[in-house]
Design an enzyme around this catalytic site. Structure first.
Site, mmCIF file in Angstrom:
data_model
loop_
_atom_site.group_PDB
_atom_site.id
_atom_site.type_symbol
_atom_site.label_atom_id
_atom_site.label_comp_id
_atom_site.label_asym_id
_atom_site.label_seq_id
_atom_site.Cartn_x
_atom_site.Cartn_y
_atom_site.Cartn_z
ATOM 1 N N ARG A 251 -3.538 -12.445 0.557
ATOM 2 C CA ARG A 251 -4.681 -11.761 0.430
ATOM 3 C C ARG A 251 -4.533 -10.372 0.915
ATOM 4 O O ARG A 251 -5.090 -9.315 0.348
ATOM 5 C CB ARG A 251 -6.005 -12.480 0.819
ATOM 6 C CG ARG A 251 -6.323 -13.626 0.058
ATOM 7 C CD ARG A 251 -7.624 -14.375 0.863
ATOM 8 N NE ARG A 251 -7.089 -14.754 1.855
ATOM 9 C CZ ARG A 251 -8.191 -14.864 3.027
ATOM 10 N NH1 ARG A 251 -9.182 -14.879 2.784
ATOM 11 N NH2 ARG A 251 -7.608 -15.167 4.186
ATOM 12 N N ASN B 120 -9.259 -16.575 -1.182
ATOM 13 C CA ASN B 120 -8.689 -18.114 -1.429
ATOM 14 C C ASN B 120 -9.719 -18.967 -2.280
ATOM 15 O O ASN B 120 -10.759 -18.815 -1.896
ATOM 16 C CB ASN B 120 -8.500 -18.410 -0.065
ATOM 17 C CG ASN B 120 -7.037 -17.761 0.567
ATOM 18 O OD1 ASN B 120 -6.519 -17.406 -0.208
ATOM 19 N ND2 ASN B 120 -7.148 -18.079 2.006
#
Length: 93
Positions: free
Chosen positions: A20, A38
């Protein structure tokens, strides 16, 4: 050039490897807007939008991601462009 948007599902070993953070840094460096998060199933989901060349470049780079990631595949779908001003990390869904 008009902006385009792609919804991405990134599958493989992509959680716990800074994917990320890598996504935010890479998208911002390419001038893209959108978000990344996520998923509970172990995948990473993202919306990337901007110049078509930059979006395509991002998707190519995302095949590798950060050094510890092992991307199995990326599922990309065309979606409408949203009114976003930055690229951010969202909570897990």
């Amino acid at each position: 050039m008009p902006a385009i948007a792609r919804h991405l599902m990134i599958l493989g070993r992509v959680q716990g490897v800074f994917y990320r953070n890598w996504t935010v840094e890479t998208a911002r460096s390419l001038g893209l807007t959108g978000w990344v998060r996520n998923r509970m199933d172990g995948s990473v989901e993202a919306l990337v939008q901007g110049n078509a060349d930059a979006v395509a470049r991002f998707i190519t780079l995302a095949q590798d991601g950060p050094p510890a990631a092992k991307v199995a595949r990326i599922e990309a779908m065309d979606v409408p462009v949203e009114a976003l001003n930055s690229f951010e990390k969202k909570p897990t869904a």
